[in-house]
Motif scaffolding. Structure first.
Motif, PDB file in Angstrom:
ATOM      1  N   UNK A  87       0.799  -1.226   0.000  1.00  0.00           N
ATOM      2  CA  UNK A  87       0.000   0.000   0.000  1.00  0.00           C
ATOM      3  C   UNK A  87       0.834   1.280   0.000  1.00  0.00           C
ATOM      4  N   UNK A  88       2.032   1.237   0.563  1.00  0.00           N
ATOM      5  CA  UNK A  88       2.866   2.447   0.555  1.00  0.00           C
ATOM      6  C   UNK A  88       3.258   2.821  -0.863  1.00  0.00           C
ATOM      7  N   UNK A  89       3.562   1.831  -1.687  1.00  0.00           N
ATOM      8  CA  UNK A  89       3.907   2.083  -3.079  1.00  0.00           C
ATOM      9  C   UNK A  89       2.705   2.651  -3.835  1.00  0.00           C
ATOM     10  N   UNK A  90       1.518   2.136  -3.542  1.00  0.00           N
ATOM     11  CA  UNK A  90       0.290   2.624  -4.180  1.00  0.00           C
ATOM     12  C   UNK A  90       0.021   4.066  -3.777  1.00  0.00           C
ATOM     13  N   UNK A  91       0.135   4.361  -2.492  1.00  0.00           N
ATOM     14  CA  UNK A  91      -0.132   5.725  -2.024  1.00  0.00           C
ATOM     15  C   UNK A  91       0.896   6.721  -2.549  1.00  0.00           C
ATOM     16  N   UNK A  92       2.144   6.291  -2.708  1.00  0.00           N
ATOM     17  CA  UNK A  92       3.152   7.176  -3.301  1.00  0.00           C
ATOM     18  C   UNK A  92       2.846   7.454  -4.767  1.00  0.00           C
ATOM     19  N   UNK A  93       2.330   6.454  -5.475  1.00  0.00           N
ATOM     20  CA  UNK A  93       1.966   6.660  -6.877  1.00  0.00           C
ATOM     21  C   UNK A  93       0.743   7.564  -6.997  1.00  0.00           C
ATOM     22  N   UNK A  94      -0.185   7.455  -6.068  1.00  0.00           N
ATOM     23  CA  UNK A  94      -1.367   8.326  -6.076  1.00  0.00           C
ATOM     24  C   UNK A  94      -0.968   9.757  -5.756  1.00  0.00           C
ATOM     25  N   UNK A  95       0.016   9.935  -4.868  1.00  0.00           N
ATOM     26  CA  UNK A  95       0.439  11.275  -4.443  1.00  0.00           C
ATOM     27  C   UNK A  95       0.973  12.112  -5.604  1.00  0.00           C
ATOM     28  N   UNK A  96       1.423  11.464  -6.672  1.00  0.00           N
ATOM     29  CA  UNK A  96       1.911  12.197  -7.836  1.00  0.00           C
ATOM     30  C   UNK A  96       0.772  12.969  -8.497  1.00  0.00           C
ATOM     31  N   UNK A  97      -0.438  12.391  -8.477  1.00  0.00           N
ATOM     32  CA  UNK A  97      -1.576  12.970  -9.196  1.00  0.00           C
ATOM     33  C   UNK A  97      -2.578  13.676  -8.288  1.00  0.00           C
ATOM     34  N   UNK A  98      -2.584  13.364  -7.008  1.00  0.00           N
ATOM     35  CA  UNK A  98      -3.513  13.980  -6.063  1.00  0.00           C
ATOM     36  C   UNK A  98      -2.715  14.889  -5.142  1.00  0.00           C
ATOM     37  N   UNK A  99      -3.283  16.035  -4.799  1.00  0.00           N
ATOM     38  CA  UNK A  99      -2.630  16.978  -3.896  1.00  0.00           C
ATOM     39  C   UNK A  99      -2.344  16.300  -2.553  1.00  0.00           C
ATOM     40  N   UNK A 100      -1.111  16.382  -2.046  1.00  0.00           N
ATOM     41  CA  UNK A 100      -0.799  15.735  -0.760  1.00  0.00           C
ATOM     42  C   UNK A 100      -1.663  16.220   0.405  1.00  0.00           C
ATOM     43  N   UNK A 101      -2.245  17.413   0.305  1.00  0.00           N
ATOM     44  CA  UNK A 101      -3.145  17.898   1.354  1.00  0.00           C
ATOM     45  C   UNK A 101      -4.468  17.141   1.359  1.00  0.00           C
ATOM     46  N   UNK A 102      -4.800  16.474   0.259  1.00  0.00           N
ATOM     47  CA  UNK A 102      -6.030  15.693   0.178  1.00  0.00           C
ATOM     48  C   UNK A 102      -5.821  14.242   0.611  1.00  0.00           C
ATOM     49  N   UNK A 103      -4.620  13.893   0.996  1.00  0.00           N
ATOM     50  CA  UNK A 103      -4.318  12.548   1.479  1.00  0.00           C
ATOM     51  C   UNK A 103      -4.228  12.619   2.999  1.00  0.00           C
ATOM     52  N   UNK A 104      -5.160  11.959   3.673  1.00  0.00           N
ATOM     53  CA  UNK A 104      -5.265  12.083   5.122  1.00  0.00           C
ATOM     54  C   UNK A 104      -5.230  10.709   5.783  1.00  0.00           C
ATOM     55  N   UNK A 105      -5.012  10.726   7.092  1.00  0.00           N
ATOM     56  CA  UNK A 105      -5.012   9.530   7.907  1.00  0.00           C
ATOM     57  C   UNK A 105      -6.397   9.342   8.499  1.00  0.00           C
ATOM     58  N   UNK A 106      -6.875   8.115   8.576  1.00  0.00           N
ATOM     59  CA  UNK A 106      -8.167   7.872   9.216  1.00  0.00           C
ATOM     60  C   UNK A 106      -8.010   7.982  10.730  1.00  0.00           C
ATOM     61  N   UNK A 107      -9.117   8.141  11.400  1.00  0.00           N
ATOM     62  CA  UNK A 107      -9.084   8.254  12.853  1.00  0.00           C
ATOM     63  C   UNK A 107      -8.753   6.906  13.469  1.00  0.00           C
ATOM     64  N   UNK A 108      -8.019   6.940  14.571  1.00  0.00           N
ATOM     65  CA  UNK A 108      -7.708   5.712  15.287  1.00  0.00           C
ATOM     66  C   UNK A 108      -8.929   5.295  16.112  1.00  0.00           C
ATOM     67  N   UNK A 109      -8.879   4.109  16.656  1.00  0.00           N
ATOM     68  CA  UNK A 109      -9.974   3.587  17.472  1.00  0.00           C
ATOM     69  C   UNK A 109     -10.251   4.482  18.669  1.00  0.00           C
ATOM     70  N   UNK A 110      -9.188   4.923  19.332  1.00  0.00           N
ATOM     71  CA  UNK A 110      -9.359   5.736  20.527  1.00  0.00           C
ATOM     72  C   UNK A 110      -9.869   7.135  20.195  1.00  0.00           C
ATOM     73  N   UNK A 111      -9.501   7.677  19.049  1.00  0.00           N
ATOM     74  CA  UNK A 111     -10.019   8.987  18.649  1.00  0.00           C
ATOM     75  C   UNK A 111     -11.509   8.933  18.352  1.00  0.00           C
ATOM     76  N   UNK A 112     -11.971   7.831  17.774  1.00  0.00           N
ATOM     77  CA  UNK A 112     -13.401   7.659  17.510  1.00  0.00           C
ATOM     78  C   UNK A 112     -14.165   7.579  18.822  1.00  0.00           C
ATOM     79  N   UNK A 113     -13.636   6.815  19.774  1.00  0.00           N
ATOM     80  CA  UNK A 113     -14.284   6.698  21.093  1.00  0.00           C
ATOM     81  C   UNK A 113     -14.301   8.045  21.801  1.00  0.00           C
ATOM     82  N   UNK A 114     -13.190   8.780  21.718  1.00  0.00           N
ATOM     83  CA  UNK A 114     -13.089  10.087  22.371  1.00  0.00           C
ATOM     84  C   UNK A 114     -14.106  11.066  21.794  1.00  0.00           C
TER      85      UNK A 114
END
Length: 123
Positions: A87-114
């Motif tokens: 997946x890291x290779x896929x995300x690096x290839x996507x980053x070439x065409x998509x703005x890096x500001x539009x690539x985000x991390x999902x919330x962790x389990x504890x952040x969802x609970x919080x």
């Protein structure tokens, strides 16, 4: 046979689409968009042009050591979830065409609970 939207291909890798029942196939990343082709059924494919991509959301675990899956949120058609061998290779290839500001991390389990607890006690 399905016609590809890409004229130049950057990456082709084995992947799984998590739309309902898991479909196994290949992800193709190119100059015009993101494509998933099912290996068993030629009629099951997903083609997302880069203009339609709103966000790319990666599920990151163990402080970036492991990315089990990622999702592509489109402007009109909702969210598509995938996982791949690298997946890291896929995300690096996507980053070439998509703005890096539009690539985000999902919330962790504890952040969802919080967030849930905060909203519960806020009312």
């Amino acid at each position: 046979m399905v016609q590809s939207i890409n004229t130049k291909v950057d990456l082709v890798i084995d992947a799984t689409s998590h739309m309902g029942i898991a479909d196994y196939g290949k992800i193709m990343i190119g100059d015009k968009g993101f494509e998933f082709f099912n290996s068993r059924d030629a009629h099951k494919f997903i083609q997302i042009p880069w203009e339609e991509v709103d966000h790319v959301i990666a599920s990151v675990m163990f402080k970036g050591k492991w990315i089990p899956r990622f999702a592509i949120r489109t402007k009109r058609n909702g969210m598509f979830t995938f996982s791949s061998k690298d997946p890291k290779k896929v995300l690096r290839a996507i980053r070439v065409y998509v703005d890096p500001n539009q690539m985000v991390q999902s919330l962790s389990f504890f952040k969802v609970i919080k967030r849930g607890l905060k909203s519960k006690f806020k009312k």
